[in-house]
Write a protein that holds these residues in place. Structure first.
Motif, mmCIF file in Angstrom:
data_model
loop_
_atom_site.group_PDB
_atom_site.id
_atom_site.type_symbol
_atom_site.label_atom_id
_atom_site.label_comp_id
_atom_site.label_asym_id
_atom_site.label_seq_id
_atom_site.Cartn_x
_atom_site.Cartn_y
_atom_site.Cartn_z
ATOM 1 N N ARG A 72 16.049 9.384 -62.185
ATOM 2 C CA ARG A 72 17.138 10.050 -62.487
ATOM 3 C C ARG A 72 18.315 9.312 -62.431
ATOM 4 O O ARG A 72 19.461 9.637 -63.078
ATOM 5 C CB ARG A 72 17.420 11.571 -61.750
ATOM 6 C CG ARG A 72 16.484 12.538 -62.221
ATOM 7 C CD ARG A 72 17.166 13.970 -61.867
ATOM 8 N NE ARG A 72 16.125 14.856 -62.440
ATOM 9 C CZ ARG A 72 15.446 15.885 -61.450
ATOM 10 N NH1 ARG A 72 16.060 15.921 -60.298
ATOM 11 N NH2 ARG A 72 14.777 16.770 -61.837
ATOM 12 N N ARG A 73 18.441 8.380 -61.385
ATOM 13 C CA ARG A 73 19.569 7.648 -61.037
ATOM 14 C C ARG A 73 19.683 6.698 -62.399
ATOM 15 O O ARG A 73 20.874 6.110 -62.450
ATOM 16 C CB ARG A 73 19.463 6.731 -59.572
ATOM 17 C CG ARG A 73 19.287 7.494 -58.691
ATOM 18 C CD ARG A 73 18.939 6.690 -57.307
ATOM 19 N NE ARG A 73 18.693 7.942 -56.277
ATOM 20 C CZ ARG A 73 18.124 7.237 -55.148
ATOM 21 N NH1 ARG A 73 18.342 6.143 -54.839
ATOM 22 N NH2 ARG A 73 18.136 8.147 -54.244
ATOM 23 N N PRO A 110 13.628 11.531 -58.573
ATOM 24 C CA PRO A 110 15.033 11.189 -58.194
ATOM 25 C C PRO A 110 15.344 9.554 -58.490
ATOM 26 O O PRO A 110 16.729 9.399 -58.972
ATOM 27 C CB PRO A 110 15.130 11.267 -56.696
ATOM 28 C CG PRO A 110 13.936 12.163 -56.115
ATOM 29 C CD PRO A 110 12.856 11.764 -57.339
ATOM 30 N N TYR A 111 14.500 8.779 -58.179
ATOM 31 C CA TYR A 111 14.847 7.393 -58.603
ATOM 32 C C TYR A 111 15.218 6.966 -60.262
ATOM 33 O O TYR A 111 15.844 6.290 -60.380
ATOM 34 C CB TYR A 111 13.673 6.453 -58.145
ATOM 35 C CG TYR A 111 13.961 6.645 -56.619
ATOM 36 C CD1 TYR A 111 14.617 6.119 -55.728
ATOM 37 C CD2 TYR A 111 12.649 7.208 -56.009
ATOM 38 C CE1 TYR A 111 14.574 6.124 -54.130
ATOM 39 C CE2 TYR A 111 12.498 7.471 -54.742
ATOM 40 C CZ TYR A 111 13.668 6.865 -53.626
ATOM 41 O OH TYR A 111 13.542 7.336 -52.503
ATOM 42 N N LYS A 164 6.024 12.965 -58.754
ATOM 43 C CA LYS A 164 7.352 14.006 -58.429
ATOM 44 C C LYS A 164 8.056 13.043 -57.557
ATOM 45 O O LYS A 164 9.247 13.111 -57.643
ATOM 46 C CB LYS A 164 6.934 15.116 -57.700
ATOM 47 C CG LYS A 164 7.961 16.331 -57.738
ATOM 48 C CD LYS A 164 7.452 17.433 -57.335
ATOM 49 C CE LYS A 164 8.611 18.367 -57.297
ATOM 50 N NZ LYS A 164 8.544 19.280 -56.083
ATOM 51 N N GLY A 192 22.996 4.908 -51.874
ATOM 52 C CA GLY A 192 23.129 4.079 -50.571
ATOM 53 C C GLY A 192 23.790 2.961 -50.810
ATOM 54 O O GLY A 192 24.009 1.556 -50.332
ATOM 55 N N ILE A 229 14.119 17.409 -65.675
ATOM 56 C CA ILE A 229 14.149 18.638 -65.189
ATOM 57 C C ILE A 229 13.212 19.710 -65.741
ATOM 58 O O ILE A 229 12.964 20.862 -64.901
ATOM 59 C CB ILE A 229 15.786 19.403 -65.779
ATOM 60 C CG1 ILE A 229 16.795 18.557 -65.145
ATOM 61 C CG2 ILE A 229 15.814 20.744 -65.066
ATOM 62 C CD1 ILE A 229 18.088 18.665 -65.971
ATOM 63 N N PRO A 273 26.771 9.999 -56.655
ATOM 64 C CA PRO A 273 25.491 9.336 -57.108
ATOM 65 C C PRO A 273 25.593 7.909 -56.250
ATOM 66 O O PRO A 273 24.457 7.408 -56.091
ATOM 67 C CB PRO A 273 25.625 9.145 -58.722
ATOM 68 C CG PRO A 273 26.722 10.150 -59.132
ATOM 69 C CD PRO A 273 27.459 10.279 -57.973
ATOM 70 N N ILE A 283 24.250 8.500 -52.840
ATOM 71 C CA ILE A 283 22.977 8.675 -52.847
ATOM 72 C C ILE A 283 22.109 7.548 -53.061
ATOM 73 O O ILE A 283 21.072 7.370 -52.264
ATOM 74 C CB ILE A 283 22.420 9.612 -53.910
ATOM 75 C CG1 ILE A 283 23.064 11.127 -53.690
ATOM 76 C CG2 ILE A 283 21.173 9.539 -54.210
ATOM 77 C CD1 ILE A 283 22.876 12.287 -54.521
ATOM 78 N N LEU A 286 24.113 12.294 -66.649
ATOM 79 C CA LEU A 286 23.832 13.600 -67.226
ATOM 80 C C LEU A 286 25.053 14.298 -67.177
ATOM 81 O O LEU A 286 25.954 14.209 -66.199
ATOM 82 C CB LEU A 286 22.917 14.262 -66.264
ATOM 83 C CG LEU A 286 21.454 14.185 -66.371
ATOM 84 C CD1 LEU A 286 20.833 14.771 -65.441
ATOM 85 C CD2 LEU A 286 20.855 14.358 -67.722
#
Ligand SMILES: Nc1ncnc2c1ncn2[C@@H]1O[C@H](COP(=O)(O)OP(=O)(O)O)[C@@H](O)[C@H]1O
Ligand SMILES: [Mg+2]
Lengths: 216, 309
Positions: A78-79, A75-76, A71, A108, A51, A103, A106, A83
């Protein structure tokens, strides 16, 4: 699993929240992060969750150098990090089920897998009977458990919690901490920031204590 | 495996698509307002375009109306005139010729003008023999026509070669001007549609900042966050385009009667061409494109600003 090496974090207002911080957390370890308010606990966890980014020094998670992570890969990354926040960060216009499913949607996952895993996670935190409720209809402790279910639903190897019991009474706090221990027992690396010294002293585990952005 | 992924990919898209439509449905008044603004903005240039196409259709009916009048020198005898006419008929760019002797010209003028008494007082026929030429060229082939006129003008017996199509050219110029005006109007109104959709999406994004932050916290990509907003733009555009088409159709229905009566007065076979089939495809498609583009621009500008803290 988590390694900080000479990490500095300076916020845009020139305030230095972390100064030359180095420590290591093993895979499958459970540790508490303590320190006075403003010591830099949240900042440290935000660096792990990307973050925030360090101003200097390197952060390694799961053998990945976060300093170098572009950047678009965040996202990948963070999976693979669960948190949990003090204020839950739930979506109030969606049911408990939909919050926990987020999650997976997201990522998929297919419909059947989502149903199966969401119920398993809700079962784990003892809220299987609340899946159709809106978060607003739940107590503070229950909302926090929804937050935890969402954090673990895609089985991340690392679970971070920032003052997860900050708003809860001692009994509920103990319950929540106990949940974290259970995840740790199945191999998840757990890192919990808390200033509830009484509770965490009783629990054992390693303590990492910060004082003005340095190890105390 | 690939098939399964592809299947779930489409399923997800359709889910988001329907979800976005559901979100719009939940705020019917705001949605209707936006859709109407878009619809009217699209209907205006489309309506003018239909009008223009109809004017063009009318003027194309006179496409073979250009003719060249060849006024011969006064003393040219009829024999020579006829000979000349026949010679001209062999020219490749001439379609038909009609020879009108000076006597015929006078007779025609006498009949048309009714100035019998006056004409009788004239000592000799003041009118020249005329060859009326119908070129093989369309009025749009301006240069070829001019060169033909020039060649005719340079012939010995010819006093004056005159092309009778100035009014047609004027109409065509007006049409071209109109076409450009409509293009500019269409561009400006499309821009305003883009802005309306962009602004609406911007507000929707600001309303859902918390949600966007949470989605990003649990690993949502920009594409994932963007998708529902793109579909919102998609629906705005599509519905706006449909409204535009309906508006156009109702307007045409409204003016069809008077136009037909007008056409009848001019003894014309003209009927209003509605282009409704074309517009039925073009307007929603164009609206949809504008919608997605507007949403894309809005999301692109604001998405990066909303990060978890
Ligand atoms: N976004 C920010 N901008 C500027 N200063 C910040 C920001 N976030 C935290 N700080 C400062 O950094 C220091 C550490 O904050 P934080 O990591 O939140 O401490 P803790 O969680 O231990 O209370 C504090 O002095 C705080 O004021
Ligand atoms: Mg904090």
């Amino acid at each position: 699993m988590i390694r900080f090496s000479e990490v500095y974090k300076r916020y845009p207002n020139q305030h230095e929240a972390l100064s030359g911080l180095s420590f290591e957390l093993d895979k499958g370890e459970m540790a508490f992060l303590t320190g006075h308010s403003g010591a830099g606990k949240s900042t440290l966890l935000k660096l792990i969750a990307l973050i925030e980014r360090s101003s200097h020094g390197q952060v390694w998670v799961n053998n990945q150098n976060l300093t170098r992570l572009p950047k678009w890969k965040v996202p990948y990354y963070r999976r693979k990090i669960g948190l949990v926040f003090q204020d839950h960060n739930l979506l109030h216009d969606r049911t408990v089920f939909d919050n926990v499913a987020l999650p997976l949607i997201i990522a998929g996952e297919n419909h059947r897998e989502i149903g199966r895993r969401v119920r398993a996670a809700l079962d784990k935190v003892g809220l299987l009977n609340k899946e159709r409720s809106l978060p607003i209809a739940l107590s503070g402790g229950e909302q926090q458990r929804v937050g935890i279910a969402r954090a673990v639903v895609n089985r991340p190897p690392v679970l971070l919690a920032d003052e997860p019991t900050g708003n809860l009474d001692p009994d509920l706090s103990r319950e929540i901490m106990h949940l974290f221990e259970q995840f740790n027992q199945v191999g998840v690396t757990v890192f919990v920031a808390s200033h509830d010294l009484e509770l965490i002293n009783r629990m054992g585990h390693r303590h990492i204590t910060l004082h003005q952005g340095r190890l105390a | 495996m690939l098939k399964l992924n592809l299947h779930s990919y489409f399923t997800r898209h359709i889910q988001v698509m329907l979800y976005s439509l559901g979100q719009l449905w939940r705020t019917p008044a705001a949605t209707a307002m936006t859709v109407l603004v878009i619809g009217i903005a699209l209907a205006l240039p489309a309506g003018l375009y239909v009008l223009l196409k109809n004017v063009e259709q009318v003027s194309s009916q006179w496409d073979d109306a250009s003719q060249i009048s060849l006024f011969l020198q006064h003393k040219t005898p009829d024999v020579r005139g006829k000979q000349l006419a026949e010679q001209l008929l062999t020219w490749p760019d001439i379609n038909a010729v009609y020879y009108q002797s000076a006597k015929d010209s006078l007779a025609e003028f006498r009949q048309l003008s009714g100035l019998d008494a006056l004409l009788d007082t004239l000592p000799s026929n003041p009118l020249p023999p005329v060859i009326v030429i119908q070129p093989k060229l369309a009025p749009s082939e301006n240069e070829a026509l001019q060169s033909l006129v020039e060649r005719l003008q340079n012939m010995q017996e010819v006093e004056l070669a005159k092309l009778d199509m100035e009014w047609l050219q004027r109409l065509r110029t007006i049409n071209e001007t109109g076409e450009r005006g409509i293009s500019i109007l269409a561009i400006l109104l499309s821009l305003s549609v883009l802005l309306v959709i962009g602004n609406t999406i911007r507000l929707a994004i600001l309303n859902r900042q918390t949600e966007i932050r949470v989605i990003k916290l649990v690993g949502g990509t920009n594409a994932f966050v963007r998708r529902p907003f793109l579909y919102t733009g998609f629906w705005y555009g599509l519905l706006g385009g449909a409204i535009a088409w309906l508006t156009l159709l109702l307007t045409l229905l409204f003016i069809n009667g008077p136009v037909n009566r007008l056409a009848a007065l001019y003894d014309s076979h003209f009927t209003l061409n509605w282009l409704s089939g074309q517009m039925f495809i073009a307007l929603p498609l164009f609206g949809l494109l504008l919608g997605v583009l507007g949403a894309w621009l809005a999301v692109g500008r604001h998405l990066n600003d909303i990060e978890p803290t």
